[in-house]
Design an enzyme around this catalytic site. Structure first.
Site, PDB file in Angstrom:
ATOM      1  N   ALA A  25       0.753  -1.198  -0.079  1.00  0.00           N
ATOM      2  CA  ALA A  25      -0.016   0.127   0.032  1.00  0.00           C
ATOM      3  C   ALA A  25       0.824   1.324   0.254  1.00  0.00           C
ATOM      4  O   ALA A  25       0.370   2.173   0.620  1.00  0.00           O
ATOM      5  CB  ALA A  25      -0.977   0.020   1.144  1.00  0.00           C
ATOM      6  N   GLY A  26       1.953   1.261  -0.777  1.00  0.00           N
ATOM      7  CA  GLY A  26       2.768   2.313  -1.033  1.00  0.00           C
ATOM      8  C   GLY A  26       2.339   3.228  -2.074  1.00  0.00           C
ATOM      9  O   GLY A  26       1.021   3.022  -2.671  1.00  0.00           O
ATOM     10  N   ALA A  46       6.216   7.095   1.489  1.00  0.00           N
ATOM     11  CA  ALA A  46       5.693   8.289   2.492  1.00  0.00           C
ATOM     12  C   ALA A  46       6.963   9.013   3.066  1.00  0.00           C
ATOM     13  O   ALA A  46       6.947  10.085   3.398  1.00  0.00           O
ATOM     14  CB  ALA A  46       4.861   7.775   3.598  1.00  0.00           C
ATOM     15  N   ALA A  48       9.746   9.683   1.150  1.00  0.00           N
ATOM     16  CA  ALA A  48      10.379  10.243   0.235  1.00  0.00           C
ATOM     17  C   ALA A  48      10.189  11.847   0.254  1.00  0.00           C
ATOM     18  O   ALA A  48       9.286  12.339   0.162  1.00  0.00           O
ATOM     19  CB  ALA A  48       9.891   9.999  -1.267  1.00  0.00           C
ATOM     20  N   GLY A  51      10.894  14.219  -4.253  1.00  0.00           N
ATOM     21  CA  GLY A  51       9.815  14.374  -5.084  1.00  0.00           C
ATOM     22  C   GLY A  51       9.710  13.723  -6.152  1.00  0.00           C
ATOM     23  O   GLY A  51      10.389  12.399  -6.204  1.00  0.00           O
ATOM     24  N   GLU A 108      18.469  18.235  -9.080  1.00  0.00           N
ATOM     25  CA  GLU A 108      18.923  17.176  -8.059  1.00  0.00           C
ATOM     26  C   GLU A 108      20.018  16.763  -8.735  1.00  0.00           C
ATOM     27  O   GLU A 108      20.033  16.891  -9.962  1.00  0.00           O
ATOM     28  CB  GLU A 108      18.061  16.196  -7.579  1.00  0.00           C
ATOM     29  N   HIS A 154      22.363   5.980  -0.216  1.00  0.00           N
ATOM     30  CA  HIS A 154      21.921   7.616  -0.021  1.00  0.00           C
ATOM     31  C   HIS A 154      23.241   8.254   0.823  1.00  0.00           C
ATOM     32  O   HIS A 154      23.522   7.734   1.682  1.00  0.00           O
ATOM     33  CB  HIS A 154      20.750   7.926   0.509  1.00  0.00           C
ATOM     34  N   HIS A 160      19.316   2.813   0.365  1.00  0.00           N
ATOM     35  CA  HIS A 160      18.393   3.728   0.149  1.00  0.00           C
ATOM     36  C   HIS A 160      17.282   3.239  -0.765  1.00  0.00           C
ATOM     37  O   HIS A 160      16.173   3.226  -0.532  1.00  0.00           O
ATOM     38  CB  HIS A 160      18.938   4.972  -0.164  1.00  0.00           C
ATOM     39  N   SER A 209      12.472   7.201  -8.804  1.00  0.00           N
ATOM     40  CA  SER A 209      11.447   6.185  -8.008  1.00  0.00           C
ATOM     41  C   SER A 209      10.099   6.403  -8.255  1.00  0.00           C
ATOM     42  O   SER A 209       9.290   5.421  -8.377  1.00  0.00           O
ATOM     43  CB  SER A 209      12.142   5.740  -6.730  1.00  0.00           C
TER      44      SER A 209
END
Length: 499
Positions: free
Chosen positions: A16-17, A47, A49, A52, A117, A232, A337, A377
């Site tokens: 449920a992501g 949730a 992240a 963006g 980024e 990361h 990460h 992602s």
């Protein structure tokens, strides 16, 4: 054992992501059931992240440029067709999220405020309140799915194994909700997230421990590039588990990586300096820490007094640790990460097992290669969720469901901590044959004691893949094989399910 066969040809979505919930919405009017081991919004990496969602939305940008950046970052292993597919589809999926009420940051003229980024040639990352993109996107998705009649939400149920018929077709899952339960379905979609929880130092929820990949591999699905884990470079080193993340957008705004004495160090490692690809930055940070010089993020001049408003998540994590990033350096360290490898799918999200699809971090679509481009992602998750929905929405029902599965318990907590410590130490930012061989031995010992749990199967795929790849490429760095081999080759493996 309780058996529940989903009614009306419902699609069974495990996870449920972002990927799972976006798929559920896009499947309308076909009914679906979304299963989560935790309350919705919890234990989902989506949730968390901060950066963006990357998409070519600026007038000066293009899908071609985005795809090129994706291919370059992936160090020779990105499928260019898939890179162009997600780059072209990205703007439409951002508009979908806008229609769902996601309040992406905007300029005064109403245009989207896009951030730069690392390794992007243009500012193309759509953010929410600076660093709240994942949380706000998930909040809007959860609100939307709760309002949909075609979606059934099931919380507190953990999938353990895939049901498989004699013909090899996947027909649902064997799960636990305090007792075993069979959920039979004609179509099953894994959206179970990644494997960061297999590492002692991670930015992921510890629940994200490769369960979906392990289930699929145990059923005989083709797996690709399992050795490629992205670390990361700027997890905040406050001793927390999981480690809070200092978003890459900070460096996009001008923050610098420095030693304890304030000396910048990235230009000594890469010509792009602080905005070099993540694998290069992670190794540089690890090297500075190993050399005793320390590694810190200096946001004092670039962000300064505006920190609480522009990056509230990072600011809150710093405050909880007694650090004021407006005046203090933020201690950092690399952390597991994102898993670039996963369950192989085609461009429509189909795996090599009939009746099974995979989306999100547990899937390997070919878009991330050896090193994921920042903020791709969330983009991949929504693009492939949309494509799976397009394929399944009007697909005929009545296909075979059910089948058999061996019951597999989760890895006990004490054994998991042993595994996590060994994974970080021996399959982390820098790897070598001695460490990886030792790690494989530890995993085999844990299997002998606990059985082939999903966590151990996934960890073994990562370790064995890293041992077999005798080169350094992207997120996979071997100190004993520091050069890239030519030509670049992806790795593929299928477990022997007959043994």
């Amino acid at each position: 054992m309780d058996t529940q066969r989903l009614k009306d040809g419902s699609v069974l979505i495990i996870g449920a992501g972002l990927a799972g919930l976006f798929l559920a919405l896009k499947l309308a009017p076909r009914p679906c059931v979304v299963v989560s081991p935790a309350p919705f919004g919890q234990a989902a990496s989506s949730a968390w992240a901060q950066g963006g969602l990357a998409a070519a939305l600026a007038p000066e940008d293009s899908a071609q440029s985005h795809a090129k950046d994706t291919i370059t970052a992936g160090a020779g292993l990105v499928d260019p067709i898939v890179a162009m597919l997600i780059a072209k589809d990205g703007p439409a999926r951002v508009r979908d999220l806008l229609d769902l009420g996601v309040a992406f940051d905007r300029h005064e003229d109403g245009s989207l405020a896009l951030s730069l980024e690392a390794a992007h040639s243009h500012a193309r990352v759509a953010r929410v309140a600076g660093d709240l993109a994942g949380r706000e996107i998930m909040a809007n998705l959860i609100k939307a799915v709760r309002a949909c009649d075609h979606i059934t939400l099931v919380e507190g149920v953990a999938a353990r194994a895939l049901l498989q018929t004699e013909t090899g077709r996947i027909g649902g899952v064997l799960a636990m909700n305090g007792k075993p339960i069979r959920l039979e379905a004609e179509e099953t979609v894994l959206a179970t997230g990644g494997s960061g929880g297999l590492f002692r130092v991670t930015t992921n929820p510890v629940e994200a421990a490769g369960q979906g990949l392990g289930m699929a591999a145990r059923a005989g699905a083709l797996v690709a590039d399992a050795e490629f884990v992205q670390f990361h470079p700027t997890a905040m080193d406050f001793g927390r588990d999981p480690a809070p993340l200092a978003t890459e957008a900070l460096r996009g705004e001008g923050a610098q990586l420095v030693n304890l004495d304030g000396t910048p160090f990235m230009t000594g490692y890469h010509y792009l300096g602080d905005l070099a690809p993540r694998d290069s930055v992670a190794r540089a940070v690890a090297s500075e820490i190993a050399a005793g010089r320390g590694a810190y993020l200096d946001c004092r001049a670039a962000i300064g007094a505006g920190f609480p408003d522009h990056f509230p998540t990072v600011f809150a994590a710093c405050a909880a640790a007694g650090v004021d990033p407006r005046t203090d350096l933020i201690p950092i360290a690399p952390a597991a990460h994102y898993h670039m490898g996963g369950i192989v799918t085609d461009v429509w999200g189909k795996t090599t097992l009939d009746g099974l699809s995979a989306i999100g971090e547990c899937a390997s679509t070919g878009v991330h290669g050896a090193n994921r481009l920042a903020s791709n992602s969330l983009l991949e998750a929504v693009v492939f969720a949309h494509r799976v929905a397009e394929r399944l929405r009007d697909a005929p029902s009545g296909r075979q469901a059910g089948g058999d599965a061996a019951s597999i318990a989760p890895l006990p907590a004490d054994a998991l901590q042993v595994l996590r410590t060994e994974m970080t130490a021996k399959a982390g930012v820098v790897r070598d044959a001695a460490g990886l061989t030792s790690l494989v031995g530890t995993i085999q010992d844990l299997k002998a004691q606990n059985g082939p749990t999903n966590e151990l199967v996934t960890a073994d795929l990562i370790a064995e893949g890293a041992l077999a790849r005798q080169e350094s490429r992207g997120g996979h760095y071997r100190s004993d094989f520091p050069k890239e081999l030519d030509p670049a080759k992806r790795s593929f493996v299928t477990l022997d399910v007959t043994s």
